[in-house]
Design a protein around this motif. Structure first.
Motif, PDB file in Angstrom:
ATOM      1  N   ASP A 201       0.828  -1.204   0.000  1.00  0.00           N
ATOM      2  CA  ASP A 201       0.000   0.000   0.000  1.00  0.00           C
ATOM      3  C   ASP A 201       0.862   1.253   0.000  1.00  0.00           C
ATOM      4  O   ASP A 201       0.561   2.245  -0.684  1.00  0.00           O
ATOM      5  CB  ASP A 201      -0.921   0.004   1.233  1.00  0.00           C
ATOM      6  CG  ASP A 201      -1.944  -1.127   1.176  1.00  0.00           C
ATOM      7  OD1 ASP A 201      -2.176  -1.644   0.068  1.00  0.00           O
ATOM      8  OD2 ASP A 201      -2.478  -1.490   2.232  1.00  0.00           O
ATOM      9  N   LYS A 202       1.922   1.215   0.790  1.00  0.00           N
ATOM     10  CA  LYS A 202       2.824   2.364   0.862  1.00  0.00           C
ATOM     11  C   LYS A 202       3.490   2.621  -0.479  1.00  0.00           C
ATOM     12  O   LYS A 202       3.616   3.767  -0.916  1.00  0.00           O
ATOM     13  CB  LYS A 202       3.884   2.111   1.936  1.00  0.00           C
ATOM     14  CG  LYS A 202       4.848   3.273   2.117  1.00  0.00           C
ATOM     15  CD  LYS A 202       5.880   2.941   3.170  1.00  0.00           C
ATOM     16  CE  LYS A 202       6.895   4.071   3.294  1.00  0.00           C
ATOM     17  NZ  LYS A 202       7.963   3.748   4.282  1.00  0.00           N
ATOM     18  N   ASN A 203       3.914   1.553  -1.148  1.00  0.00           N
ATOM     19  CA  ASN A 203       4.559   1.698  -2.453  1.00  0.00           C
ATOM     20  C   ASN A 203       3.602   2.291  -3.485  1.00  0.00           C
ATOM     21  O   ASN A 203       3.989   3.121  -4.307  1.00  0.00           O
ATOM     22  CB  ASN A 203       5.078   0.341  -2.937  1.00  0.00           C
ATOM     23  CG  ASN A 203       6.258  -0.140  -2.117  1.00  0.00           C
ATOM     24  OD1 ASN A 203       6.944   0.658  -1.486  1.00  0.00           O
ATOM     25  ND2 ASN A 203       6.499  -1.442  -2.112  1.00  0.00           N
ATOM     26  N   ILE A 204       2.326   1.865  -3.450  1.00  0.00           N
ATOM     27  CA  ILE A 204       1.331   2.404  -4.381  1.00  0.00           C
ATOM     28  C   ILE A 204       1.117   3.889  -4.131  1.00  0.00           C
ATOM     29  O   ILE A 204       1.091   4.702  -5.053  1.00  0.00           O
ATOM     30  CB  ILE A 204       0.000   1.630  -4.251  1.00  0.00           C
ATOM     31  CG1 ILE A 204       0.168   0.184  -4.744  1.00  0.00           C
ATOM     32  CG2 ILE A 204      -1.113   2.326  -5.045  1.00  0.00           C
ATOM     33  CD1 ILE A 204      -1.029  -0.693  -4.498  1.00  0.00           C
ATOM     34  N   TRP A 205       0.962   4.258  -2.843  1.00  0.00           N
ATOM     35  CA  TRP A 205       0.736   5.661  -2.503  1.00  0.00           C
ATOM     36  C   TRP A 205       1.951   6.508  -2.873  1.00  0.00           C
ATOM     37  O   TRP A 205       1.815   7.624  -3.384  1.00  0.00           O
ATOM     38  CB  TRP A 205       0.446   5.779  -1.014  1.00  0.00           C
ATOM     39  CG  TRP A 205       0.264   7.189  -0.535  1.00  0.00           C
ATOM     40  CD1 TRP A 205       1.002   7.866   0.375  1.00  0.00           C
ATOM     41  CD2 TRP A 205      -0.741   8.123  -0.971  1.00  0.00           C
ATOM     42  NE1 TRP A 205       0.543   9.135   0.554  1.00  0.00           N
ATOM     43  CE2 TRP A 205      -0.538   9.332  -0.264  1.00  0.00           C
ATOM     44  CE3 TRP A 205      -1.799   8.043  -1.879  1.00  0.00           C
ATOM     45  CZ2 TRP A 205      -1.337  10.447  -0.430  1.00  0.00           C
ATOM     46  CZ3 TRP A 205      -2.599   9.173  -2.053  1.00  0.00           C
ATOM     47  CH2 TRP A 205      -2.361  10.346  -1.337  1.00  0.00           C
ATOM     48  N   ASP A 206       3.161   5.971  -2.646  1.00  0.00           N
ATOM     49  CA  ASP A 206       4.379   6.707  -3.013  1.00  0.00           C
ATOM     50  C   ASP A 206       4.458   6.911  -4.515  1.00  0.00           C
ATOM     51  O   ASP A 206       4.903   7.966  -4.991  1.00  0.00           O
ATOM     52  CB  ASP A 206       5.618   5.949  -2.529  1.00  0.00           C
ATOM     53  CG  ASP A 206       5.787   6.022  -1.016  1.00  0.00           C
ATOM     54  OD1 ASP A 206       5.162   6.900  -0.403  1.00  0.00           O
ATOM     55  OD2 ASP A 206       6.551   5.203  -0.471  1.00  0.00           O
ATOM     56  N   GLN A 213       3.725  14.774  -8.396  1.00  0.00           N
ATOM     57  CA  GLN A 213       4.763  15.797  -8.304  1.00  0.00           C
ATOM     58  C   GLN A 213       5.423  16.061  -9.656  1.00  0.00           C
ATOM     59  O   GLN A 213       5.799  17.196  -9.958  1.00  0.00           O
ATOM     60  CB  GLN A 213       5.820  15.366  -7.278  1.00  0.00           C
ATOM     61  CG  GLN A 213       5.312  15.428  -5.843  1.00  0.00           C
ATOM     62  CD  GLN A 213       6.278  14.797  -4.857  1.00  0.00           C
ATOM     63  OE1 GLN A 213       7.291  14.220  -5.249  1.00  0.00           O
ATOM     64  NE2 GLN A 213       5.960  14.899  -3.579  1.00  0.00           N
ATOM     65  N   LYS A 214       5.565  15.014 -10.467  1.00  0.00           N
ATOM     66  CA  LYS A 214       6.187  15.166 -11.779  1.00  0.00           C
ATOM     67  C   LYS A 214       5.252  15.849 -12.780  1.00  0.00           C
ATOM     68  O   LYS A 214       5.708  16.501 -13.716  1.00  0.00           O
ATOM     69  CB  LYS A 214       6.618  13.804 -12.325  1.00  0.00           C
ATOM     70  CG  LYS A 214       7.828  13.215 -11.617  1.00  0.00           C
ATOM     71  CD  LYS A 214       8.220  11.886 -12.251  1.00  0.00           C
ATOM     72  CE  LYS A 214       9.459  11.311 -11.585  1.00  0.00           C
ATOM     73  NZ  LYS A 214       9.852  10.004 -12.191  1.00  0.00           N
TER      74      LYS A 214
END
Length: 246
Positions: A201-206, A213-214
């Motif tokens: 989940d953290k990887n998806i949100w990151d 941001q890009k």
């Protein structure tokens, strides 16, 4: 113990704290430096292998066919032995000692197989000078360990959790009971499964944050257009409904 061919290097070098002998010597300083350099290149490694024992009958198969019988074991390698030195290998468990000269090697390589891998074995390698005025002097002493086979690695649960420490095929000690194994793997399951999901989940949100941001400007413009378009659409719809009522 299950028998399947394995040719994977389990570990490269397990040399522990080496000791260079500094006792009074008949060698010159230049000779001592030469032999210390040679001795420092002597390394010990081991490979996990299936050791062939011969032929046997597989009574579990129809017709009881003849099959090869193998046992899980280790191949120990001692590398970089030269004509200037010889090795005295000591098994600290059995106190057995064996001397190897360069003529006993294959181009400087000593190899032997271990069939009994039921316990960890601590070996001492004593390196002696074989030439010059230093002949017969102990130059260096070092130790290395060979691991023991872990029968718990054969359990089905270890197929699901191969990273669990006690599911490794070979271990350097740490014998535990089956009951203790089951308790620890249950604890491992509880502590690792939620973390794995949280990490996903953290990887998806990151990834979403990084993408935003890009592409922040075009996303904001598109979002504004969608919002304004939605508001205009709602206003038009409300006006149409009022005109129908009138």
């Amino acid at each position: 113990m299950r028998t399947r061919l394995v040719g994977v290097i389990l570990a490269s070098v397990f040399l522990l704290i080496p000791n260079t002998v500094r006792a009074e010597s008949a060698c010159s300083y230049s000779e001592q430096a030469k032999f210390n350099d040679i001795a420092s290149n002597v390394k010990a490694t081991y490979d996990v292998v299936d050791i062939y024992l011969g032929k046997g009958i597989d009574v579990d198969e129809e017709g009881a066919p003849e099959v090869d019988i193998n046992v899980k074991g280790l191949k120990v390698n001692i590398l970089n032995v030269t004509e200037d030195i010889y090795i005295n290998l000591i098994n600290n468990s059995t106190k057995e000692e064996k001397k190897y000269t360069y003529s006993d090697t294959n181009n400087g390589l000593i190899t032997f197989e271990l069939r009994d891998v039921s316990s960890v074995v601590n070996y001492t390698i004593e390196i002696y000078a074989a030439t010059s005025t230093c002949a017969g002097e102990l130059i260096r002493k070092t130790e290395f360990l060979t691991p023991q086979y872990n029968e718990y690695s054969e359990l089905d649960v270890c197929g699901e959790y191969p990273d669990f420490y006690y599911c490794q095929e070979f271990l350097l000690g740490d014998n535990i009971s089956r009951e203790a194994f089951m308790e620890r793997i249950e604890e491992y399951k509880k502590n690792n499964e939620p973390k794995e999901q949280t990490e996903v989940d953290k990887n998806i949100w990151d990834s979403i944050k990084e993408f935003y941001q890009k592409h922040q400007m075009p996303i904001n413009i598109i979002g504004s257009v969608i919002i304004i378009g939605g508001v205009i659409g709602v206003v038009i719809l409300v006006k149409k409904r009022r005109s129908r009522v009138l």
